[in-house]
Design a protein around this motif. Structure first.
Motif, PDB file in Angstrom:
ATOM      1  N   PHE A 102      48.848  44.306  33.380  1.00 45.97           N
ATOM      2  CA  PHE A 102      48.369  43.248  31.734  1.00 45.97           C
ATOM      3  C   PHE A 102      47.328  42.901  31.795  1.00 45.97           C
ATOM      4  CE2 PHE A 102      48.713  38.864  29.946  1.00 45.97           C
ATOM      5  CZ  PHE A 102      49.558  39.370  29.338  1.00 45.97           C
ATOM      6  N   ARG A 103      46.792  43.693  30.220  1.00 47.58           N
ATOM      7  CA  ARG A 103      45.403  42.751  30.431  1.00 47.58           C
ATOM      8  C   ARG A 103      44.544  43.795  31.470  1.00 47.58           C
ATOM      9  NH1 ARG A 103      43.836  40.613  26.218  1.00 47.58           N
ATOM     10  NH2 ARG A 103      41.578  39.911  27.070  1.00 47.58           N
ATOM     11  N   GLY A 104      44.667  44.886  31.627  1.00 48.99           N
ATOM     12  CA  GLY A 104      43.657  45.487  33.207  1.00 48.99           C
ATOM     13  C   GLY A 104      42.641  46.627  32.380  1.00 48.99           C
ATOM     14  N   ILE A 105      41.295  46.387  32.913  1.00 43.14           N
ATOM     15  CA  ILE A 105      40.656  47.681  32.042  1.00 43.14           C
ATOM     16  C   ILE A 105      40.744  48.938  32.495  1.00 43.14           C
ATOM     17  CG2 ILE A 105      38.708  45.845  32.190  1.00 43.14           C
ATOM     18  CD1 ILE A 105      37.790  46.525  34.535  1.00 43.14           C
ATOM     19  N   LEU A 106      40.133  49.864  31.689  1.00 48.63           N
ATOM     20  CA  LEU A 106      40.598  51.673  31.656  1.00 48.63           C
ATOM     21  C   LEU A 106      39.863  51.745  33.524  1.00 48.63           C
ATOM     22  CD1 LEU A 106      41.574  53.365  31.297  1.00 48.63           C
ATOM     23  CD2 LEU A 106      39.232  54.160  29.692  1.00 48.63           C
ATOM     24  N   ILE A 107      39.128  51.073  33.368  1.00 52.08           N
ATOM     25  CA  ILE A 107      39.166  51.911  35.055  1.00 52.08           C
ATOM     26  C   ILE A 107      39.708  51.707  36.513  1.00 52.08           C
ATOM     27  CG2 ILE A 107      37.196  49.849  35.658  1.00 52.08           C
ATOM     28  CD1 ILE A 107      35.359  51.540  36.987  1.00 52.08           C
ATOM     29  N   TYR A 158      40.730  44.414  37.313  1.00 54.32           N
ATOM     30  CA  TYR A 158      40.284  43.214  36.399  1.00 54.32           C
ATOM     31  C   TYR A 158      38.518  42.909  35.259  1.00 54.32           C
ATOM     32  CZ  TYR A 158      45.209  41.747  35.419  1.00 54.32           C
ATOM     33  OH  TYR A 158      45.855  42.251  35.371  1.00 54.32           O
ATOM     34  N   GLY A 159      38.177  43.982  37.601  1.00 54.45           N
ATOM     35  CA  GLY A 159      36.269  43.830  37.031  1.00 54.45           C
ATOM     36  C   GLY A 159      36.295  42.429  38.074  1.00 54.45           C
ATOM     37  N   PRO A 160      34.532  41.670  37.985  1.00 52.81           N
ATOM     38  CA  PRO A 160      34.259  40.984  37.964  1.00 52.81           C
ATOM     39  C   PRO A 160      35.091  39.351  38.034  1.00 52.81           C
ATOM     40  CG  PRO A 160      32.699  42.223  37.542  1.00 52.81           C
ATOM     41  CD  PRO A 160      34.400  42.836  36.941  1.00 52.81           C
ATOM     42  N   ASN A 176      38.533  35.956  34.299  1.00 47.99           N
ATOM     43  CA  ASN A 176      39.930  37.567  34.220  1.00 47.99           C
ATOM     44  C   ASN A 176      41.481  36.791  32.646  1.00 47.99           C
ATOM     45  OD1 ASN A 176      38.798  39.828  35.149  1.00 47.99           O
ATOM     46  ND2 ASN A 176      38.030  38.676  37.176  1.00 47.99           N
ATOM     47  N   PRO A 177      40.732  36.923  32.365  1.00 49.54           N
ATOM     48  CA  PRO A 177      42.834  36.724  31.478  1.00 49.54           C
ATOM     49  C   PRO A 177      43.447  37.517  32.610  1.00 49.54           C
ATOM     50  CG  PRO A 177      40.683  37.731  29.954  1.00 49.54           C
ATOM     51  CD  PRO A 177      40.472  38.656  31.220  1.00 49.54           C
ATOM     52  N   GLY A 178      43.674  38.783  32.633  1.00 47.48           N
ATOM     53  CA  GLY A 178      44.568  38.568  33.212  1.00 47.48           C
ATOM     54  C   GLY A 178      44.800  37.985  34.218  1.00 47.48           C
TER      55      GLY A 178
END
Length: 273
Positions: free
Chosen positions: A31-36, A193-195, A259-261
């Motif tokens: 959910f609201r995760g990034i493509l990578i 979600y990244g950093p 990180n919204p998710g």
């Protein structure tokens, strides 16, 4: 930290130079995760797909190769990102790369190996690294202001000035500022979600105390809560960025910027416990 809600997306690998057959894969994105994150998940579960990337300090993840085929500066080749949206089939060119694009359910992500032309939209607007591929602007710097606020201890605010690369992400400017002995920060890298900002100037968020660092942006007399975090937010010239140490509530955390998710997941825990 993960979220149980996932969406299915389709990923297509296209080589427009060698004209090899396209490869199509299905994978899930948080959910609201990034493509990578979805690409990592696919690489872990499908032996037929693999990719590599480098981490640019100013722009984040930069896609290098897919299925063993790498971009080459001498030959002007690179991997372009295109998105065919689920509803009407319209194909768009995102203005962010694999580390920041947030797929929608049923999106069709196209990784297209092609050649770039200087000044074309394919170079200046998307791909793995929008800033780094923008012809003639990679050395341009914008000035921003960063303010550290601690609402819990009511300590004196700290204000810093720093530069950010053209279309660079906030974490790049924070890294640049960290060379100043008066400012430091730490973060963790969430695979989906990244950093994720952990501490600023030695003060860290705490799940037990429901404390965290909220990202705010101030400009033109208004203060807004970005819907992305330090790894994806792209500040504008003379923008005032506020890192606000506070307690999260359902309203403050659900869109707060680190990180919204992940923060939505924390809100769910807030209701459960």
């Amino acid at each position: 930290m993960t979220i149980s809600t996932e969406s299915s997306i389709e990923l297509v690998v296209v080589n427009s130079i060698s004209n090899t057959p396209n490869k199509t894969y299905s994978t899930d994105v948080a959910f609201r995760g990034i493509l990578i994150g979805a690409m990592r998940r696919l690489q872990d579960t499908n032996a037929g797909f693999n990719f590599t990337y480098t981490e640019d300090r100013n722009y984040g993840p930069f896609l290098v190769s897919v299925n063993g085929v790498a971009g080459n500066n001498t030959e002007n080749t690179f991997w372009e990102i295109l998105v065919q949206t689920g509803g009407n089939g319209t194909t768009i060119t995102p203005d962010v790369g694999i580390g920041c694009y947030i797929p929608e359910p049923n999106d069709r992500i196209i990784l297209r190996f092609t050649r770039f032309n200087l000044g074309s939209h394919s170079v200046s607007g998307n791909s793995s690294n929008p800033g780094n591929l923008t012809a003639g602007n990679t050395s341009r710097l914008n000035s921003i202001e960063l303010v550290v606020v601690n609402q819990i201890s009511n300590t004196t605010n700290k204000t810093y000035s720093t530069d950010i690369a053209f279309r660079g992400v906030l974490i790049g400017a924070m890294r640049r500022l960290q060379t100043n002995s008066g400012f430091n920060f730490t973060y963790t890298e969430d695979p989906n979600y990244g950093p994720f900002l952990v501490s600023v100037n030695g003060v860290a968020g705490n799940n037990t105390e429901n404390t965290f660092w909220m990202l705010l942006s101030e400009g033109n007399g208004t203060t807004v809560i970005p819907d992305v975090g330090i790894g994806c937010y792209i500040p504008k010239q003379n923008e005032r960025i506020i890192l606000n140490f506070t307690m999260f509530t359902p309203n403050s955390a659900s869109g707060s910027g680190m990180n919204p998710g992940v923060l939505l997941f924390l809100v769910c825990l807030f209701f459960v416990f």
